[in-house]
Design a protein around this motif. Sequence first.
Motif, PDB file in Angstrom:
ATOM      1  N   MET A  46       0.828  -1.208   0.000  1.00  0.00           N
ATOM      2  CA  MET A  46       0.000   0.000   0.000  1.00  0.00           C
ATOM      3  C   MET A  46       0.861   1.256   0.000  1.00  0.00           C
ATOM      4  O   MET A  46       0.527   2.262  -0.637  1.00  0.00           O
ATOM      5  CB  MET A  46      -0.944  -0.019   1.194  1.00  0.00           C
ATOM      6  CG  MET A  46      -2.046  -1.067   1.083  1.00  0.00           C
ATOM      7  SD  MET A  46      -3.219  -1.006   2.453  1.00  0.00           S
ATOM      8  CE  MET A  46      -3.963   0.601   2.185  1.00  0.00           C
ATOM      9  N   ALA A  69      -4.137   9.330  -0.747  1.00  0.00           N
ATOM     10  CA  ALA A  69      -5.294   8.675  -0.124  1.00  0.00           C
ATOM     11  C   ALA A  69      -6.132   7.947  -1.160  1.00  0.00           C
ATOM     12  O   ALA A  69      -6.611   6.826  -0.920  1.00  0.00           O
ATOM     13  CB  ALA A  69      -6.142   9.706   0.623  1.00  0.00           C
ATOM     14  N   ALA A  70      -6.334   8.574  -2.331  1.00  0.00           N
ATOM     15  CA  ALA A  70      -7.128   7.934  -3.384  1.00  0.00           C
ATOM     16  C   ALA A  70      -6.461   6.657  -3.881  1.00  0.00           C
ATOM     17  O   ALA A  70      -7.119   5.621  -4.055  1.00  0.00           O
ATOM     18  CB  ALA A  70      -7.330   8.919  -4.542  1.00  0.00           C
ATOM     19  N   ALA A  72      -4.203   4.792  -2.237  1.00  0.00           N
ATOM     20  CA  ALA A  72      -4.185   3.800  -1.165  1.00  0.00           C
ATOM     21  C   ALA A  72      -5.558   3.166  -0.991  1.00  0.00           C
ATOM     22  O   ALA A  72      -5.677   1.952  -0.763  1.00  0.00           O
ATOM     23  CB  ALA A  72      -3.726   4.442   0.141  1.00  0.00           C
ATOM     24  N   ALA A  73      -6.618   3.986  -1.112  1.00  0.00           N
ATOM     25  CA  ALA A  73      -7.977   3.442  -1.003  1.00  0.00           C
ATOM     26  C   ALA A  73      -8.273   2.488  -2.155  1.00  0.00           C
ATOM     27  O   ALA A  73      -8.903   1.436  -1.955  1.00  0.00           O
ATOM     28  CB  ALA A  73      -8.981   4.586  -0.987  1.00  0.00           C
ATOM     29  N   THR A  74      -7.824   2.845  -3.349  1.00  0.00           N
ATOM     30  CA  THR A  74      -7.991   1.953  -4.502  1.00  0.00           C
ATOM     31  C   THR A  74      -7.276   0.628  -4.267  1.00  0.00           C
ATOM     32  O   THR A  74      -7.795  -0.449  -4.563  1.00  0.00           O
ATOM     33  CB  THR A  74      -7.448   2.622  -5.773  1.00  0.00           C
ATOM     34  OG1 THR A  74      -8.140   3.851  -5.997  1.00  0.00           O
ATOM     35  CG2 THR A  74      -7.609   1.713  -6.983  1.00  0.00           C
ATOM     36  N   ALA A  76      -6.568  -0.720  -1.352  1.00  0.00           N
ATOM     37  CA  ALA A  76      -7.273  -1.457  -0.302  1.00  0.00           C
ATOM     38  C   ALA A  76      -8.520  -2.135  -0.844  1.00  0.00           C
ATOM     39  O   ALA A  76      -8.796  -3.311  -0.544  1.00  0.00           O
ATOM     40  CB  ALA A  76      -7.633  -0.512   0.843  1.00  0.00           C
ATOM     41  N   LEU A  77      -9.283  -1.417  -1.657  1.00  0.00           N
ATOM     42  CA  LEU A  77     -10.493  -1.998  -2.242  1.00  0.00           C
ATOM     43  C   LEU A  77     -10.150  -3.150  -3.187  1.00  0.00           C
ATOM     44  O   LEU A  77     -10.836  -4.170  -3.220  1.00  0.00           O
ATOM     45  CB  LEU A  77     -11.280  -0.913  -2.984  1.00  0.00           C
ATOM     46  CG  LEU A  77     -11.929   0.162  -2.108  1.00  0.00           C
ATOM     47  CD1 LEU A  77     -12.536   1.255  -2.984  1.00  0.00           C
ATOM     48  CD2 LEU A  77     -13.000  -0.457  -1.206  1.00  0.00           C
ATOM     49  N   THR A  80      -9.174  -6.204  -1.145  1.00  0.00           N
ATOM     50  CA  THR A  80     -10.369  -6.792  -0.536  1.00  0.00           C
ATOM     51  C   THR A  80     -11.171  -7.585  -1.555  1.00  0.00           C
ATOM     52  O   THR A  80     -11.648  -8.699  -1.280  1.00  0.00           O
ATOM     53  CB  THR A  80     -11.252  -5.691   0.079  1.00  0.00           C
ATOM     54  OG1 THR A  80     -10.488  -4.968   1.055  1.00  0.00           O
ATOM     55  CG2 THR A  80     -12.475  -6.295   0.756  1.00  0.00           C
ATOM     56  N   ALA A 178     -12.489  -4.030   6.824  1.00  0.00           N
ATOM     57  CA  ALA A 178     -12.491  -2.765   6.095  1.00  0.00           C
ATOM     58  C   ALA A 178     -11.993  -1.624   6.975  1.00  0.00           C
ATOM     59  O   ALA A 178     -11.247  -0.748   6.520  1.00  0.00           O
ATOM     60  CB  ALA A 178     -13.906  -2.468   5.590  1.00  0.00           C
ATOM     61  N   GLY A 182      -8.769   0.735   6.573  1.00  0.00           N
ATOM     62  CA  GLY A 182      -8.872   2.188   6.657  1.00  0.00           C
ATOM     63  C   GLY A 182      -7.830   2.772   7.597  1.00  0.00           C
ATOM     64  O   GLY A 182      -7.221   3.813   7.304  1.00  0.00           O
ATOM     65  N   THR A 185      -4.517   2.585   5.841  1.00  0.00           N
ATOM     66  CA  THR A 185      -4.446   3.628   4.811  1.00  0.00           C
ATOM     67  C   THR A 185      -4.141   4.984   5.422  1.00  0.00           C
ATOM     68  O   THR A 185      -3.292   5.739   4.938  1.00  0.00           O
ATOM     69  CB  THR A 185      -5.764   3.681   4.027  1.00  0.00           C
ATOM     70  OG1 THR A 185      -6.006   2.416   3.416  1.00  0.00           O
ATOM     71  CG2 THR A 185      -5.723   4.768   2.964  1.00  0.00           C
TER      72      THR A 185
END
Length: 288
Positions: A46, A69-70, A72-74, A76-77, A80, A178, A182, A185
């Motif tokens: 990440m 952040a965008a 890292a969130a991508t 993470a999703l 998952t 999740a 978060g 992230t």
Amino acid sequence: MDLLLEPFTVTFVGRAAVAGMLVAVTCACAGTWVVLRGTAFLGDAMAHGMLPGVAVAALVGAPLHLGAAAAAATMALGVTGLRRHPRLGGDTAVGLLLVGMLALGVIVVSASPSFAVDLTAYLFGDVLGVRPGELGLLAVVAAVTIAVTAVGHRAFLLAAVDERIARTTGLHPRAAQAALLGLLTAAIVASFSVVGTLLVLGMLVAPPAAAVLWTSRVVTAMTLAAALGCAAVVIGLLVSWHASTAAGATVAATAVALFAVSLLASLVRDRRAATTAAPSSIEGTVPA
């Protein structure tokens, strides 16, 4: 005492110390779960997977933290989603997304004729260049991380031990997963501008890894990890000031050094405990 206090009288060094301590607290909360769950590779992926987001944000003039952040969130999703595939393991999903995100980031950077992205600052951070506004952001992230960790402690613990137990007690392990992603992230995004993506894993893993050698209680481990992380920041900045070394790298190296010291001390403790227990067990035996 002047050698210890003088560097922190300089404004930017004092600001760096505060920023580093906020990062240490944030990383302690998220990193303890990373260590306990054995997902350090995910944290590393990440951290490196933020490159395309940072590159795009720099090219369009947006805040780097927003792009990080965008991305890292991508990441993470994506992890998952791929983990739910019955034929793909967790490491496979993380490895694929890591390569894909890094490749995309390099493509974005190479396509820019001006090379607007400062890869050195991205990779190694600039703890001495932290601005007052960034301190506020780090403080908010630290406060939110502590609050989420406190509220979700029971769910995180049960999800880490056994998801089936979590379900039978009425909890939602997927929601806990999740939330943990978060937290991870938030810790990585908040830390990369201070110590950089290559070194963020040191702050995220080293203090918690040193802490879990001395306690089996999660809250105690987090508290000890935060203290060790703050110590690494202060010692690292002092060494950097007097030895003229890179501040972010010195802080991360100090965190790893503290883990090494903790590991050696725990080995000595275990050996002494075994030596003490051995005569007792011999004395308690009855000859045949």
